[in-house]
Scaffold this motif. Sequence first.
Motif, PDB file in Angstrom:
ATOM      1  N   ARG A  31       0.801  -1.160  -0.068  1.00  0.00           N
ATOM      2  CA  ARG A  31      -0.066   0.132  -0.094  1.00  0.00           C
ATOM      3  C   ARG A  31       0.785   1.113  -0.016  1.00  0.00           C
ATOM      4  O   ARG A  31       0.622   2.240  -0.594  1.00  0.00           O
ATOM      5  CB  ARG A  31      -0.746   0.012   1.187  1.00  0.00           C
ATOM      6  CG  ARG A  31      -1.973   1.060   1.419  1.00  0.00           C
ATOM      7  CD  ARG A  31      -2.803   1.212   2.570  1.00  0.00           C
ATOM      8  NE  ARG A  31      -2.058   1.571   3.683  1.00  0.00           N
ATOM      9  CZ  ARG A  31      -1.479   2.517   3.735  1.00  0.00           C
ATOM     10  NH1 ARG A  31      -1.901   3.813   3.105  1.00  0.00           N
ATOM     11  NH2 ARG A  31      -0.512   2.715   4.941  1.00  0.00           N
ATOM     12  N   LEU A  32       1.936   1.215   0.698  1.00  0.00           N
ATOM     13  CA  LEU A  32       2.679   2.514   1.057  1.00  0.00           C
ATOM     14  C   LEU A  32       3.588   2.723  -0.408  1.00  0.00           C
ATOM     15  O   LEU A  32       3.721   3.645  -0.807  1.00  0.00           O
ATOM     16  CB  LEU A  32       3.751   2.487   2.120  1.00  0.00           C
ATOM     17  CG  LEU A  32       3.086   2.432   3.482  1.00  0.00           C
ATOM     18  CD1 LEU A  32       4.238   2.018   4.402  1.00  0.00           C
ATOM     19  CD2 LEU A  32       2.628   3.706   3.942  1.00  0.00           C
ATOM     20  N   SER A  90       1.316   4.143  -2.950  1.00  0.00           N
ATOM     21  CA  SER A  90       0.945   5.681  -2.766  1.00  0.00           C
ATOM     22  C   SER A  90       2.254   6.285  -3.039  1.00  0.00           C
ATOM     23  O   SER A  90       1.878   7.234  -3.621  1.00  0.00           O
ATOM     24  CB  SER A  90       0.729   5.697  -1.266  1.00  0.00           C
ATOM     25  OG  SER A  90       0.316   7.215  -1.139  1.00  0.00           O
ATOM     26  N   HIS A  91       3.370   5.818  -2.916  1.00  0.00           N
ATOM     27  CA  HIS A  91       4.386   6.710  -3.372  1.00  0.00           C
ATOM     28  C   HIS A  91       4.400   6.948  -4.953  1.00  0.00           C
ATOM     29  O   HIS A  91       4.849   7.847  -5.349  1.00  0.00           O
ATOM     30  CB  HIS A  91       5.622   5.907  -2.946  1.00  0.00           C
ATOM     31  CG  HIS A  91       7.149   6.573  -3.209  1.00  0.00           C
ATOM     32  ND1 HIS A  91       7.357   7.847  -2.677  1.00  0.00           N
ATOM     33  CD2 HIS A  91       8.030   6.078  -3.843  1.00  0.00           C
ATOM     34  CE1 HIS A  91       8.586   8.055  -3.248  1.00  0.00           C
ATOM     35  NE2 HIS A  91       8.904   7.091  -3.851  1.00  0.00           N
ATOM     36  N   ILE A  99       2.238   6.715  -6.981  1.00  0.00           N
ATOM     37  CA  ILE A  99       0.972   7.596  -7.333  1.00  0.00           C
ATOM     38  C   ILE A  99       1.608   8.999  -7.417  1.00  0.00           C
ATOM     39  O   ILE A  99       1.207   9.869  -8.320  1.00  0.00           O
ATOM     40  CB  ILE A  99      -0.320   7.274  -6.658  1.00  0.00           C
ATOM     41  CG1 ILE A  99      -1.002   6.227  -7.030  1.00  0.00           C
ATOM     42  CG2 ILE A  99      -1.260   8.480  -6.905  1.00  0.00           C
ATOM     43  CD1 ILE A  99      -2.059   5.536  -6.456  1.00  0.00           C
ATOM     44  N   ASN A 100       2.242   9.407  -6.135  1.00  0.00           N
ATOM     45  CA  ASN A 100       2.678  10.859  -5.860  1.00  0.00           C
ATOM     46  C   ASN A 100       3.617  11.171  -6.976  1.00  0.00           C
ATOM     47  O   ASN A 100       3.658  12.241  -7.542  1.00  0.00           O
ATOM     48  CB  ASN A 100       3.085  10.910  -4.398  1.00  0.00           C
ATOM     49  CG  ASN A 100       2.023  10.777  -3.608  1.00  0.00           C
ATOM     50  OD1 ASN A 100       0.847  10.956  -3.709  1.00  0.00           O
ATOM     51  ND2 ASN A 100       2.450  10.396  -2.294  1.00  0.00           N
TER      52      ASN A 100
END
Length: 457
Positions: A382-383, A386-387, A389-390
């Motif tokens: 998950r982390l 998210s990274h 996507i950013n």
Amino acid sequence: MTANYLSVTLLTGYIARKFNADPYLKKVYVQGELSNFKRQASGHLYFTLKDDKSQIRTVMFAKAAQTIGFQPEDGMKVLISGRIDVYERGGNYQFYAQEMQPDGVGALFVRFEQLKKMLTDQGVFSEAHKQPLPAYPQRVGVITSPTGAAVRDIMTTLKRRSPQTDIILFPAAVQGDQAIVEVARQIKRADQFEPPLDVLIVGRGGGSIEDLWAFNEEQVVRAIYEAKVPIISAVGHETDTTLSDYVADYRAATPTAAAEIAVKQTVELLTTIQHQQQRLTDSLKNVLADKKQRLAHYQERLARQQPQRLIEQQYQQLDNYQQRLIAALKARVTAQRFSFERLSWQLQQTNPQARIQRGQEQLEQQTLNLVKAYRAQLEHKRLTLSHKINQIESLSPLQVMQRGFSLVETKTGTVLNKVTDVALNEAVRIRMRDGVLTATVTKKEMSAHGSSKNSKL
């Protein structure tokens, strides 16, 4: 009132969760001594790890136990790594070992090899220096602990094989730092003993490399080398070899073997004497047999005259047989009772319920580990997502357009970044924040660092 009271199960579970939440208990390194060591048929190891003041129950499951490169034994000092957890069914905490290795053996082995090389180079172990053993020793000296199996084995064997030989005991500690000084001093004392000794036995029972280390010290080895009396080394067992074994005039595998070697020639002499004694005994037996035959004749005549005495003897013999029969029956009953108790104990030990409980414990632990690993992996993914996507959003041209910039493309969608990439009168598309414009190139102007030539339509 009872609402404030916890059940044993809830309390034990709470304690177990506290142990699991402590990161310092997940990887622990412990130094200690093995005690109550047991290896189950399943391959699991159960033992107590202790020091001078404390102890902790320890289990090492078969998979981890297969990686051990030595045979653990009671009294062995080890280095162990693993985790601390609660065995909820038993309500006690214990150490789950993952790795185990001997403590200190490596350093002693290096020290042993270095000292052995030095003494070898100096000729201390040379065969030319060794003395032959006497054929018929009259006095045999023994240096060992005054208590223990070694001194009993040596004394018993010497007395049995050569009862006429004098035995002089020189007591000494055979383990620890004190043993180094005492053994060396007793060797020098025995070498100067009066009347002189014919042979000297230096030894002890078996043990670990630490237990036998006194016989690897240079002080003891030098004392043996300098002694004038022939010395038999009987340190340890067949697989145990010390530097004292190398320097001695003769090396015996065990203390008993040392005693047999010391008086081995005496046995042949005693055998010859025994043969002569047997011949004399046979001659005496013949004389006695003749006398007994004559005596029996007279006794028979006397018995005929006194039958009551014969009956009384039979009664006495019958009583003796009866007592022997009762004693034999009691012994048989005792043996059967012991056998029954032993079989009952074995039956209890092979109860499958205990193995099932251990299997359930292992299954529960493996399930818990799997859930923890799955959750940790899911959180990591998950982390990572998210990274990423950013990162994509920060690189998107749409973010640039939000600040007032636009994107110029050809009709085919190729992004234009130089004036020379487009021709006059060519149609282009201008992509802006809220839509797309279609335009035609009517003029091209180069910047100052480019060409100075202008093109106009």
